[in-house]
Design an enzyme around this catalytic site. Structure first.
Site, mmCIF file in Angstrom:
data_model
loop_
_atom_site.group_PDB
_atom_site.id
_atom_site.type_symbol
_atom_site.label_atom_id
_atom_site.label_comp_id
_atom_site.label_asym_id
_atom_site.label_seq_id
_atom_site.Cartn_x
_atom_site.Cartn_y
_atom_site.Cartn_z
ATOM 1 N N LYS A 5 0.736 -1.233 -0.233
ATOM 2 C CA LYS A 5 0.115 0.053 0.009
ATOM 3 C C LYS A 5 0.702 1.046 -0.135
ATOM 4 O O LYS A 5 0.679 2.263 -0.676
ATOM 5 C CB LYS A 5 -0.919 -0.126 1.278
ATOM 6 C CG LYS A 5 -0.368 0.408 2.414
ATOM 7 C CD LYS A 5 -1.477 0.592 3.449
ATOM 8 C CE LYS A 5 -1.012 1.150 4.702
ATOM 9 N NZ LYS A 5 -0.716 2.547 5.091
ATOM 10 N N ASN A 6 1.997 1.351 0.826
ATOM 11 C CA ASN A 6 2.844 2.434 0.767
ATOM 12 C C ASN A 6 3.688 2.658 -0.203
ATOM 13 O O ASN A 6 4.135 3.625 -0.586
ATOM 14 C CB ASN A 6 3.881 2.370 1.921
ATOM 15 C CG ASN A 6 3.059 2.511 3.270
ATOM 16 O OD1 ASN A 6 2.094 2.807 3.209
ATOM 17 N ND2 ASN A 6 3.759 2.545 4.376
ATOM 18 N N ARG B 265 -4.125 9.616 6.292
ATOM 19 C CA ARG B 265 -3.140 10.844 6.292
ATOM 20 C C ARG B 265 -2.734 10.720 4.989
ATOM 21 O O ARG B 265 -2.137 11.919 4.574
ATOM 22 C CB ARG B 265 -2.212 10.420 7.387
ATOM 23 C CG ARG B 265 -1.530 11.749 7.883
ATOM 24 C CD ARG B 265 -0.737 11.478 9.075
ATOM 25 N NE ARG B 265 -0.070 12.697 9.155
ATOM 26 C CZ ARG B 265 1.308 12.854 8.331
ATOM 27 N NH1 ARG B 265 1.655 11.975 7.456
ATOM 28 N NH2 ARG B 265 1.813 13.801 8.671
ATOM 29 N N CYS C 207 -3.082 11.839 15.033
ATOM 30 C CA CYS C 207 -2.684 10.570 14.685
ATOM 31 C C CYS C 207 -2.501 9.767 15.704
ATOM 32 O O CYS C 207 -1.777 10.373 16.786
ATOM 33 C CB CYS C 207 -1.770 10.400 13.535
ATOM 34 S SG CYS C 207 -1.251 8.702 13.259
ATOM 35 N N ARG D 171 2.718 13.840 14.013
ATOM 36 C CA ARG D 171 2.834 13.495 12.460
ATOM 37 C C ARG D 171 2.826 14.995 11.854
ATOM 38 O O ARG D 171 1.687 14.973 10.687
ATOM 39 C CB ARG D 171 1.919 12.643 12.023
ATOM 40 C CG ARG D 171 2.449 11.098 12.544
ATOM 41 C CD ARG D 171 1.493 9.917 11.909
ATOM 42 N NE ARG D 171 2.402 9.466 10.681
ATOM 43 C CZ ARG D 171 1.768 8.604 10.302
ATOM 44 N NH1 ARG D 171 0.947 7.696 10.507
ATOM 45 N NH2 ARG D 171 2.471 8.081 9.152
ATOM 46 N N ASP E 201 7.613 0.330 11.004
ATOM 47 C CA ASP E 201 6.448 -0.570 10.771
ATOM 48 C C ASP E 201 6.673 -1.806 11.232
ATOM 49 O O ASP E 201 5.584 -2.663 11.026
ATOM 50 C CB ASP E 201 6.053 -0.465 9.256
ATOM 51 C CG ASP E 201 5.438 0.953 8.959
ATOM 52 O OD1 ASP E 201 5.172 1.685 10.007
ATOM 53 O OD2 ASP E 201 5.250 1.326 7.647
ATOM 54 N N VAL F 36 11.612 6.681 15.518
ATOM 55 C CA VAL F 36 10.583 7.409 14.285
ATOM 56 C C VAL F 36 9.575 8.309 14.722
ATOM 57 O O VAL F 36 9.438 9.510 14.567
ATOM 58 C CB VAL F 36 10.363 6.254 13.293
ATOM 59 C CG1 VAL F 36 9.686 7.103 12.075
ATOM 60 C CG2 VAL F 36 11.767 5.742 12.843
ATOM 61 N N ARG G 240 -6.672 -1.783 6.675
ATOM 62 C CA ARG G 240 -6.028 -0.784 6.025
ATOM 63 C C ARG G 240 -4.888 -1.212 5.278
ATOM 64 O O ARG G 240 -4.081 -0.626 4.590
ATOM 65 C CB ARG G 240 -5.858 0.515 6.796
ATOM 66 C CG ARG G 240 -7.102 1.202 7.215
ATOM 67 C CD ARG G 240 -6.832 2.292 8.159
ATOM 68 N NE ARG G 240 -5.590 2.842 7.413
ATOM 69 C CZ ARG G 240 -4.580 3.317 8.126
ATOM 70 N NH1 ARG G 240 -4.239 3.116 9.597
ATOM 71 N NH2 ARG G 240 -3.271 3.964 7.472
HETATM 72 C C1 UD1 Z 1 5.662 6.656 5.979
HETATM 73 C C2 UD1 Z 1 4.781 5.475 6.087
HETATM 74 C C3 UD1 Z 1 4.688 4.791 7.359
HETATM 75 C C4 UD1 Z 1 5.970 4.791 8.069
HETATM 76 C C5 UD1 Z 1 6.551 5.869 8.180
HETATM 77 C C6 UD1 Z 1 8.164 5.679 8.555
HETATM 78 C C7 UD1 Z 1 3.573 5.868 3.953
HETATM 79 C C8 UD1 Z 1 2.146 6.044 3.273
HETATM 80 N N1 UD1 Z 1 3.463 5.766 5.348
HETATM 81 O O1 UD1 Z 1 4.938 7.702 6.890
HETATM 82 O O2 UD1 Z 1 3.741 3.620 7.016
HETATM 83 O O3 UD1 Z 1 5.603 4.325 9.419
HETATM 84 O O4 UD1 Z 1 6.922 6.360 6.903
HETATM 85 O O5 UD1 Z 1 8.750 4.867 7.875
HETATM 86 O O6 UD1 Z 1 4.456 5.725 3.126
HETATM 87 N N2 UD1 Z 1 7.803 14.386 10.286
HETATM 88 C C9 UD1 Z 1 7.859 15.931 10.477
HETATM 89 N N3 UD1 Z 1 7.579 16.726 9.681
HETATM 90 C C10 UD1 Z 1 7.086 16.620 8.290
HETATM 91 C C11 UD1 Z 1 7.092 15.015 8.117
HETATM 92 C C12 UD1 Z 1 7.495 14.183 8.878
HETATM 93 O O7 UD1 Z 1 8.327 16.355 11.687
HETATM 94 O O8 UD1 Z 1 6.773 17.525 7.738
HETATM 95 C C13 UD1 Z 1 8.516 13.518 11.192
HETATM 96 C C14 UD1 Z 1 7.373 12.848 11.750
HETATM 97 O O9 UD1 Z 1 6.420 13.364 12.688
HETATM 98 C C15 UD1 Z 1 7.865 11.423 12.143
HETATM 99 C C16 UD1 Z 1 9.035 11.444 10.959
HETATM 100 O O10 UD1 Z 1 9.330 12.704 10.521
HETATM 101 O O11 UD1 Z 1 8.498 11.666 13.398
HETATM 102 C C17 UD1 Z 1 9.042 10.382 9.831
HETATM 103 O O12 UD1 Z 1 7.951 10.537 9.297
HETATM 104 P P1 UD1 Z 1 7.416 10.169 7.885
HETATM 105 O O13 UD1 Z 1 8.827 9.635 7.149
HETATM 106 O O14 UD1 Z 1 7.063 11.698 7.125
HETATM 107 O O15 UD1 Z 1 6.221 9.373 8.037
HETATM 108 P P2 UD1 Z 1 5.033 9.349 6.806
HETATM 109 O O16 UD1 Z 1 5.756 9.540 5.282
HETATM 110 O O17 UD1 Z 1 4.027 9.921 7.373
#
Ligand code: UD1
Length: 421
Positions: A22-23, A93, A117, A122, A306, A328, A398
């Site tokens: 899915k990702n 999200r 979330c 996030r 994950d 993370v 999901r």
């Molecule tokens: C994606 C995956 C999710 C996985 C995560 C980490 C998808 C759809 N989802 O989520 O399954 O658990 O990567 O491998 O691919 N952050 C900020 N600001 C931002 C963006 C992120 O501070 O603008 C922080 C987040 O709070 C978190 C970290 O960066 O602590 C990593 O998050 P991120 O890699 O962005 O996760 P997702 O892309 O949402």
């Protein structure tokens, strides 16, 4: 509402096919907004999140057709309403992945605030900073974020922290922005690489995906080809743990072993036998007494956040003690309380969980709080004595395609029943 019932104690044996990720499917579907021709995407898993993304594209004006050969044809070339509504974003999200493509292609996007979330706050500040530097004018109110741009410009951008969807959003926008964009401190996840491969196949010029620095030279027009989505490394890892936790012998097909090396290595460290071939991996724990091992989650190629919850369940009934550190996300230990109801011995201190292995878990009524937490409860249920009842399983739907069918095929006793609250 439905619940899962598991009668634990069966050793799992046999093989399952891994589904598409899915990702990987989600950003690829979002990226079809950039294309000038319809795209045919295959190996998409039958999951609620994928349906939500298709609904989102459709609500904006994209045409979706389900072909007989299993491919889904998406024509996003004439989007009339570049808007991601609250009703859709609140359930997923990852809907924010349409933001970069919309503003790059249509000069406009209205995206519902993703809000909180249950695995942490996030934020999406990196996505917004990057798009603002590209020239988008951004306004927001309590409900929506509004982006507008006559023309976006290429940028040099350093992510303050590695972000998977952040990297994907800016990479997608840059794919059609004239000039050279350089993104640094990028996520190296296989799903990021796959998105770049898909876009390059459509005519984009993206170099370095999978490395820390990605260079994108904007293309004038992107035209699609047929594409099959990458396998789901987290689903594969979850079935590997299912084999290990039940002292079983499980083979997972349709995968690439090198992508899940870190999971295989951890299981081998714990004492399981792991073999692999070209497109399969097998875990044999029939003769192993597994030993608890420390884990610290990191962005790829580190140990995936994950898979943290699933290994917490495994460590709970392995010999010895371990520390599981989550680096993370700040609040990804919702499964701890539920695992403790099943007899696990876990104590939490900020982002570290101390796990003392117990000789067995006991079935209980537990509740799924997020996708991977649900997977850990299923795994615990497979080995827990008596009956485990997992409530709120919409989370698991999901992310895991046909989970009962696949586990039943491996010899588990698991079924779904309606739940009336
Ligand atoms: C994606 C995956 C999710 C996985 C995560 C980490 C998808 C759809 N989802 O989520 O399954 O658990 O990567 O491998 O691919 N952050 C900020 N600001 C931002 C963006 C992120 O501070 O603008 C922080 C987040 O709070 C978190 C970290 O960066 O602590 C990593 O998050 P991120 O890699 O962005 O996760 P997702 O892309 O949402």
């Amino acid at each position: 509402m439905e619940r899962l019932i598991i009668k634990g104690g069966n050793q799992l044996h046999g093989e399952v096919n891994c589904s598409g990720a899915k990702n990987s499917g989600l950003p690829i579907l979002a990226s079809t907004i950039l294309l000038d021709t319809p795209a045919k995407i295959g190996n998409l898993p039958h999951l609620q999140d994928i349906t939500t993304m298709l609904e989102l594209l459709n609500s904006m004006g994209a045409l979706i057709n389900f072909d007989e050969d299993g491919y889904i044809e998406i024509d996003s070339s004439n989007i009339s309403l570049p808007e991601a509504r609250y009703e859709l974003v609140k359930t997923m999200r990852a809907s924010i992945l349409v933001m970069g493509p919309l503003v790059a292609k249509y000069g406009k996007a209205k995206i519902s605030q993703p809000g909180g979330c249950n695995i942490g706050t996030r934020p999406i500040d990196f996505h917004l900073d990057g798009l603002e530097k590209m020239g988008a004018k951004i306004k927001s109110d309590a409900r929506y974020i509004y982006l507008e741009a006559d023309k976006l410009n290429p940028i040099d951008f350093i992510f303050p922290k590695i972000s998977v969807t952040g990297t994907e959003n800016l990479m997608m926008a840059a794919a059609i922005i004239e000039g050279k964009t350089v993104l640094k401190n990028c996520a190296k996840e296989p799903e990021v690489v796959e998105l770049a491969n898909f876009l390059n196949n459509c005519g984009a010029n993206i170099v370095g995906a999978g490395e820390s620095s990605i260079e994108i030279n904007g293309a004038k027009s992107l035209k699609s080809d047929k594409w099959d989505v990458l396998f789901d490394r987290i689903e594969a890892g979850t079935y590997m743990v299912a084999g290990a936790i039940t002292n079983g012998h499980v083979r997972i097909n349709k995968i690439k072993p090198e992508t899940i090396k870190i999971i295989s290595s951890k299981l081998m460290e714990m004492g399981a036998i792991v073999n692999s071939g070209n497109d399969w991996v097998e875990v044999d724990a029939t003769k192993s007494e597994l030993i608890s091992k420390d884990i610290s989650t990191k962005p790829f190629p580190g140990f995936p956040t994950d898979m943290q919850a699933q290994f917490m369940a495994l460590n709970s009934i392995s010999n010895g003690s371990s520390i599981i550190e989550e680096t993370v996300f700040e609040n990804r230990f919702q499964h701890v309380g539920e695992l403790k109801k099943m007899g696990a011995d876990i104590s939490l201190d900020k982002n570290k969980a101390s796990v003392k292995g117990v000789s067995n878990l006991v079935g209980a009524v537990v509740s799924a709080s997020d996708l991977r937490a649900s997977a850990s409860l299923v795994l615990a249920g497979l080995v827990g004595k008596n009956r485990t009842q997992i409530e709120d399983i919409y989370h698991i739907d999901r992310g895991y395609e046909c989970i009962e069918e696949k586990l039943t095929k491996l010899g588990a006793e698991i079924f779904r029943e309606p739940a009336e609250y």
